[in-house]
Write an enzyme that holds these catalytic residues in place. Structure first.
Site, PDB file in Angstrom:
ATOM      1  CE1 TYR A  46      -3.179   2.914   0.398  1.00  0.00           C
ATOM      2  CE2 TYR A  46      -3.654   2.184   2.624  1.00  0.00           C
ATOM      3  CZ  TYR A  46      -3.897   3.041   1.574  1.00  0.00           C
ATOM      4  OH  TYR A  46      -4.845   4.020   1.701  1.00  0.00           O
ATOM      5  CE  LYS A  68      -6.091   1.555  -1.173  1.00  0.00           C
ATOM      6  NZ  LYS A  68      -6.728   1.611   0.177  1.00  0.00           N
TER       7      LYS A  68
END
Length: 303
Positions: A143, A171
């Site tokens: 992330y 992500k």
């Protein structure tokens, strides 16, 4: 892994009761709502879930239990795989390893590991953090969100991380489409099973057009079917249809973050009668002016 982490994934909120406690049955209802409306998978216990304010034992473990129970029951009946990616990030590597281990033991398909925040490690420190978590043996979605962590994962560093075992994708919430394209060109082109997911609803379609795999969406908390339709169309190459939905949703993509996340999406969900509740401190309910913007966007987008 590419097929498993390709599509629409909802970054789930954590609904609260009036007294500030977690609304577990509301969360269960939201999970079922997502499943019934065709999302690819679920991301509980991320930023949108207000995880920093949740008790890591009583509350987080109950949330994990509910989502895994409901998803497994759905999979058994529908004979379809619904990946669950549990948030397991921390700015303490030891804790991230422990959270990832907990998620693995619960049967999660992957974990979401955010760049260590506040202590702002060097690129080498970031690499070693992910190296340590990768040894847990559960697939990892990296992330990257500089706006919350204070440090960006460079493409050079992400390339090193992607070469580690158990790294399933990223992500990408840097907000930098040029960086996202660089990730696709330098990493995904060589490792097709490396999923590149948008962390920003408004950049989902542009990223798909550039070769990305979908989105970890906040907006799909409220409109899972519509977001899923847009992503599916884009991934199938039907950009005329995908653009039409993208521009329909564009006002709400903005409104869903007008006064912070998840405060804004929680208010929008409350307007539509979905379990949400107010956020926990230090987050507060959106302002009256923000409420007007959100309500107008819901109407304009026909949501």
């Amino acid at each position: 892994m590419a097929n498993l982490f390709r599509g629409t994934f909802t970054a789930m909120i954590t609904p609260m009761n009036e007294d500030g406690s977690v609304d577990y049955e509301g969360f269960r209802s939201n999970v079922k709502f997502q499943l019934e409306n065709g999302v690819t998978g679920l991301f509980p216990l991320g930023t949108t879930a207000e995880t920093p304010t949740l008790d890591e034992n009583s509350e987080e473990e109950k949330i994990i239990e509910i989502v895994m129970t409901e998803v497994k029951a759905w999979e058994k009946v529908k004979h379809v795989k619904v990946p669950v990616v549990i948030g397991a990030g921390s700015n303490n590597t030891k804790d991230a390893v422990a959270y990832a281990t907990r998620a693995k033991n619960a049967g999660a398909d992957a974990v979401l590991i955010v760049t260590p925040y506040y202590n702002k490690p060097s690129q080498e420190g970031i690499f070693r953090h992910f190296e340590a978590v990768s040894k847990v043996g559960v697939p990892i979605i990296v992330y990257n969100i500089q706006g919350r962590s204070g440090v960006n994962i460079s493409t050079d560093t992400l390339e090193r991380i992607a070469a580690l075992p158990n790294i399933a994708g990223v992500k990408e919430a840097s907000g930098n489409i040029n960086q996202m394209m660089e990730v696709i060109a330098r990493i995904k082109s060589k490792k097709p099973d490396f999923a590149v997911l948008s962390g920003d609803d408004g950049l989902t379609l542009p990223l798909i057009a550039c070769g990305g795999d979908g989105v970890v969406s906040v907006v799909s908390n409220l409109a899972p079917a519509v977001v899923s339709e847009m992503v599916a169309a884009g991934l199938e190459g039907d950009f005329e249809k995908a653009r039409k939905i993208h521009y329909r949703l564009l006002p709400f993509f903005k409104a869903a973050f007008v006064d912070g996340n998840p405060s804004s999406i929680k208010y929008a969900m409350s307007v539509k009668g979905l379990p949400s509740g107010k956020p926990r401190l230090p987050l507060v309910e959106v302002t009256d002016s923000a409420k007007q913007i959100i309500e107008k966007a819901l109407k304009d987008c026909n949501l």
